[in-house]
Design a protein around this motif. Structure first.
Motif, mmCIF file in Angstrom:
data_model
loop_
_atom_site.group_PDB
_atom_site.id
_atom_site.type_symbol
_atom_site.label_atom_id
_atom_site.label_comp_id
_atom_site.label_asym_id
_atom_site.label_seq_id
_atom_site.Cartn_x
_atom_site.Cartn_y
_atom_site.Cartn_z
ATOM 1 N N ALA A 180 0.826 -1.209 0.000
ATOM 2 C CA ALA A 180 0.000 0.000 0.000
ATOM 3 C C ALA A 180 0.861 1.260 0.000
ATOM 4 C CB ALA A 180 -0.935 -0.014 1.208
ATOM 5 N N ALA A 181 1.937 1.246 0.778
ATOM 6 C CA ALA A 181 2.824 2.417 0.843
ATOM 7 C C ALA A 181 3.500 2.670 -0.501
ATOM 8 C CB ALA A 181 3.874 2.199 1.933
ATOM 9 N N ASP A 182 3.946 1.590 -1.158
ATOM 10 C CA ASP A 182 4.585 1.741 -2.469
ATOM 11 C C ASP A 182 3.591 2.266 -3.504
ATOM 12 O OD1 ASP A 182 6.930 0.839 -1.401
ATOM 13 O OD2 ASP A 182 6.787 -1.194 -2.219
ATOM 14 N N LEU A 183 2.359 1.773 -3.426
ATOM 15 C CA LEU A 183 1.332 2.224 -4.360
ATOM 16 C C LEU A 183 1.026 3.707 -4.144
ATOM 17 C CD1 LEU A 183 -0.760 1.640 -6.549
ATOM 18 C CD2 LEU A 183 -2.329 0.870 -4.756
ATOM 19 N N LYS A 184 0.952 4.105 -2.882
ATOM 20 C CA LYS A 184 0.689 5.510 -2.571
ATOM 21 C C LYS A 184 1.811 6.398 -3.101
ATOM 22 C CE LYS A 184 -0.626 8.555 1.244
ATOM 23 N NZ LYS A 184 -0.926 8.631 2.685
ATOM 24 N N ALA A 185 3.050 5.947 -2.936
ATOM 25 C CA ALA A 185 4.196 6.715 -3.436
ATOM 26 C C ALA A 185 4.163 6.791 -4.963
ATOM 27 C CB ALA A 185 5.494 6.069 -2.967
ATOM 28 N N LYS A 186 3.763 5.683 -5.591
ATOM 29 C CA LYS A 186 3.682 5.647 -7.054
ATOM 30 C C LYS A 186 2.651 6.636 -7.566
ATOM 31 C CE LYS A 186 3.177 2.338 -10.866
ATOM 32 N NZ LYS A 186 2.866 0.935 -11.231
ATOM 33 N N ARG A 187 1.591 6.804 -6.791
ATOM 34 C CA ARG A 187 0.552 7.773 -7.172
ATOM 35 C C ARG A 187 0.901 9.185 -6.696
ATOM 36 N NH1 ARG A 187 -4.825 4.375 -5.348
ATOM 37 N NH2 ARG A 187 -4.664 2.712 -6.893
ATOM 38 N N LYS A 188 2.145 9.345 -6.259
ATOM 39 C CA LYS A 188 2.626 10.645 -5.785
ATOM 40 C C LYS A 188 1.828 11.131 -4.581
ATOM 41 C CE LYS A 188 4.586 12.057 -10.184
ATOM 42 N NZ LYS A 188 4.641 10.709 -10.718
ATOM 43 N N GLY A 189 1.531 10.179 -3.694
ATOM 44 C CA GLY A 189 0.879 10.521 -2.425
ATOM 45 C C GLY A 189 -0.608 10.751 -2.521
ATOM 46 N N LYS A 190 -1.209 10.515 -3.665
ATOM 47 C CA LYS A 190 -2.644 10.767 -3.808
ATOM 48 C C LYS A 190 -3.423 9.490 -3.492
ATOM 49 C CE LYS A 190 -2.056 14.353 -7.282
ATOM 50 N NZ LYS A 190 -2.397 14.830 -8.629
ATOM 51 N N ALA A 191 -4.042 9.485 -2.326
ATOM 52 C CA ALA A 191 -4.808 8.310 -1.915
ATOM 53 C C ALA A 191 -6.247 8.423 -2.398
ATOM 54 C CB ALA A 191 -4.780 8.180 -0.395
ATOM 55 N N LYS A 192 -6.413 8.767 -3.652
ATOM 56 C CA LYS A 192 -7.745 8.933 -4.227
ATOM 57 C C LYS A 192 -8.052 7.793 -5.187
ATOM 58 C CE LYS A 192 -7.568 14.020 -4.258
ATOM 59 N NZ LYS A 192 -7.644 15.216 -5.132
ATOM 60 N N ASN A 193 -9.324 7.672 -5.483
ATOM 61 C CA ASN A 193 -9.723 6.765 -6.548
ATOM 62 C C ASN A 193 -9.056 7.265 -7.828
ATOM 63 O OD1 ASN A 193 -11.389 6.068 -8.960
ATOM 64 N ND2 ASN A 193 -12.540 4.915 -7.429
ATOM 65 N N PRO A 194 -8.302 6.411 -8.534
ATOM 66 C CA PRO A 194 -7.538 6.892 -9.698
ATOM 67 C C PRO A 194 -8.399 7.489 -10.800
ATOM 68 C CG PRO A 194 -7.523 4.492 -9.566
ATOM 69 C CD PRO A 194 -8.060 4.993 -8.271
ATOM 70 N N VAL A 195 -9.588 6.953 -11.001
ATOM 71 C CA VAL A 195 -10.456 7.501 -12.052
ATOM 72 C C VAL A 195 -10.961 8.884 -11.652
ATOM 73 C CG1 VAL A 195 -12.634 7.211 -13.294
ATOM 74 C CG2 VAL A 195 -11.118 5.253 -12.956
ATOM 75 N N GLU A 196 -11.355 9.032 -10.373
ATOM 76 C CA GLU A 196 -11.800 10.345 -9.914
ATOM 77 C C GLU A 196 -10.655 11.346 -9.963
ATOM 78 O OE1 GLU A 196 -14.926 11.201 -9.334
ATOM 79 O OE2 GLU A 196 -15.396 9.149 -9.976
ATOM 80 N N ALA A 197 -9.451 10.883 -9.620
ATOM 81 C CA ALA A 197 -8.285 11.759 -9.696
ATOM 82 C C ALA A 197 -8.013 12.165 -11.141
ATOM 83 C CB ALA A 197 -7.067 11.059 -9.105
ATOM 84 N N ALA A 198 -8.201 11.224 -12.061
ATOM 85 C CA ALA A 198 -7.996 11.511 -13.486
ATOM 86 C C ALA A 198 -9.006 12.537 -13.981
ATOM 87 C CB ALA A 198 -8.113 10.220 -14.292
ATOM 88 N N LYS A 199 -10.257 12.385 -13.562
ATOM 89 C CA LYS A 199 -11.302 13.333 -13.957
ATOM 90 C C LYS A 199 -10.953 14.738 -13.471
ATOM 91 C CE LYS A 199 -15.354 10.276 -13.985
ATOM 92 N NZ LYS A 199 -16.652 10.017 -13.306
ATOM 93 N N ALA A 200 -10.528 14.822 -12.225
ATOM 94 C CA ALA A 200 -10.178 16.129 -11.658
ATOM 95 C C ALA A 200 -9.021 16.765 -12.418
ATOM 96 C CB ALA A 200 -9.819 15.971 -10.173
ATOM 97 N N PHE A 201 -8.022 15.956 -12.780
ATOM 98 C CA PHE A 201 -6.866 16.476 -13.505
ATOM 99 C C PHE A 201 -7.283 16.968 -14.893
ATOM 100 C CE2 PHE A 201 -3.067 16.228 -16.126
ATOM 101 C CZ PHE A 201 -2.101 16.792 -15.292
ATOM 102 N N ILE A 202 -8.134 16.190 -15.565
ATOM 103 C CA ILE A 202 -8.612 16.590 -16.892
ATOM 104 C C ILE A 202 -9.380 17.905 -16.799
ATOM 105 C CG2 ILE A 202 -10.175 15.975 -18.786
ATOM 106 C CD1 ILE A 202 -9.538 13.009 -18.107
ATOM 107 N N ASP A 203 -10.282 18.004 -15.806
ATOM 108 C CA ASP A 203 -11.098 19.211 -15.657
ATOM 109 C C ASP A 203 -10.248 20.444 -15.384
ATOM 110 O OD1 ASP A 203 -13.259 17.598 -16.036
ATOM 111 O OD2 ASP A 203 -13.897 17.553 -13.937
ATOM 112 N N GLU A 204 -9.148 20.254 -14.674
ATOM 113 C CA GLU A 204 -8.266 21.386 -14.347
ATOM 114 C C GLU A 204 -7.408 21.814 -15.533
ATOM 115 O OE1 GLU A 204 -5.982 20.061 -11.057
ATOM 116 O OE2 GLU A 204 -7.707 19.908 -9.695
ATOM 117 N N HIS A 205 -7.310 20.939 -16.547
ATOM 118 C CA HIS A 205 -6.424 21.232 -17.675
ATOM 119 C C HIS A 205 -7.172 21.158 -19.018
ATOM 120 C CE1 HIS A 205 -3.737 19.969 -14.407
ATOM 121 N NE2 HIS A 205 -2.833 20.743 -14.953
#
Length: 345
Positions: A227-252
């Motif tokens: 879990a710690a390695d996965l969190k680091a891989k996601r750059k500390g973002k403990a979010k649902n990856p799809v929701e995180a992707a949506k947020a990133f797309i909306d911001e850009h």
């Protein structure tokens, strides 16, 4: 006390079998019932029986399928097939699934007594009366997979505690505990691999571990490390990856951000991220981005002080004619027509 499950879709037969079982002298037992194989599996997962008496012909899940599933999930449960059909083909299939007894209806009291005597004698010859429920452990692995993937630390800790307490590994020898924990960890690693999560330690090493406390400690440490390695891989973002992707797309939306760039931000393989996004949203990455760009364009068009050419840049289209084409394809109107319908000139 022995635990017995009777599986038959006919209530009178279930009651008759229960009565015969309870008439057997010197047999201390509890008896539960199920109407079909599907209900039987649910009851078996709630409480593992010692013996199962099942009919062949039943709705939803028949006795043969139940026997097959038990052979895979609970091979130590002793099964007796009771059927009104004396077809040899059924008997052959039952034997291939590890069924030891095959009785024809109507079953007599003496038949039941003889069968129970064989079952209890066979159970008494086993070296250990305790077995781990494969189905329950599979359920634990599935829940742990979700907890790790979603980086839900509280649920992860709850599952680790539940494994040690609920499944009563204390009834096993330490060496058997170690084998079971290694199998669990291997299954978890295999499931996570389908999500493109590859732990650094692919095996749980328990050689020389002499106490169950240390074994469970090693397992907990290994799972937390994943879990710690996965969190680091996601750059500390403990979010649902799809929701995180949506947020990133909306911001850009004003930039031409690619799927590969978003996958890299999330620390995911692009191919896997593409599949995950489509499965979760029912839209491709490009379809979602286009829809969100058009939604933003409509909101900006509703504000008269924005020029249409400026709006096209604001939502990521440097080519104004291309923006007009995409907007009309999405809404049925050109940007200027859309404004006109709102009474904006």
């Amino acid at each position: 006390m022995y635990s017995i499950l009777i599986v038959d879709d006919e209530p009178m037969i279930r009651k008759g079998l229960e009565k015969m079982i309870r008439q057997t002298e010197s047999l201390d037992c509890s008896v539960r019932m199920a109407e079909n194989g599907e209900e039987a599996l649910a009851r078996i997962r709630e409480e593992r029986p010692d013996f199962v008496f099942t009919d062949i012909r039943m709705p939803r899940m028949d006795g043969l399928e139940l026997c097959r599933r038990l052979a895979e999930e609970e091979p130590d449960v002793q099964v007796v097939v009771i059927s009104g059909y004396g077809d040899f083909e059924y008997a052959q299939k039952c034997v291939s699934y590890g069924v030891k007894q095959y009785l024809l209806k109507p079953v007599g009291v003496q038949d039941m007594r003889d069968t129970l005597a064989k079952l209890t004698n066979a159970l008494g010859r086993k070296q250990s009366p305790y077995y781990l429920s494969v189905a329950r452990l599979d359920e634990w692995v599935e829940q742990m997979e979700v907890a790790v993937w979603s980086l839900h630390s509280e649920e992860l800790e709850r599952l680790l505690e539940r494994l040690e307490c609920d499944y009563d590994f204390a009834q096993l020898t330490v060496s058997r505990q170690n084998e079971a924990l290694q199998e669990l960890y291997a299954l978890l690693v295999k499931k996570l691999a389908h999500r493109d999560v590859v732990p650094h330690d692919k095996e749980l090493r328990l050689e020389g571990v002499a106490t169950s406390a240390k074994s469970f400690g090693r397992l907990a440490e290994a799972v937390r490390k994943i879990a710690a390695d996965l969190k680091a891989k996601r750059k500390g973002k403990a979010k649902n990856p799809v929701e995180a992707a949506k947020a990133f797309i909306d911001e850009h939306l004003s930039k031409e951000v690619s799927l590969e760039e978003v996958a890299d931000v999330l620390g995911l393989n692009p191919s896997y991220f593409s599949q995950l996004f489509k499965q979760t949203t029912d839209e491709t990455f490009v379809q979602y981005r286009t829809r969100r760009r058009m939604d933003k364009a409509k909101k900006l068009l509703e504000q008269p002080h924005y020029r249409i050419t400026d709006i096209s840049y604001e939502v990521g289209y440097a080519d104004h004619p291309h923006f007009t084409k995409m907007f009309k394809k999405h809404t049925g109107y050109s940007p200027s027509e859309y404004r006109s319908r709102l009474g904006i000139e």
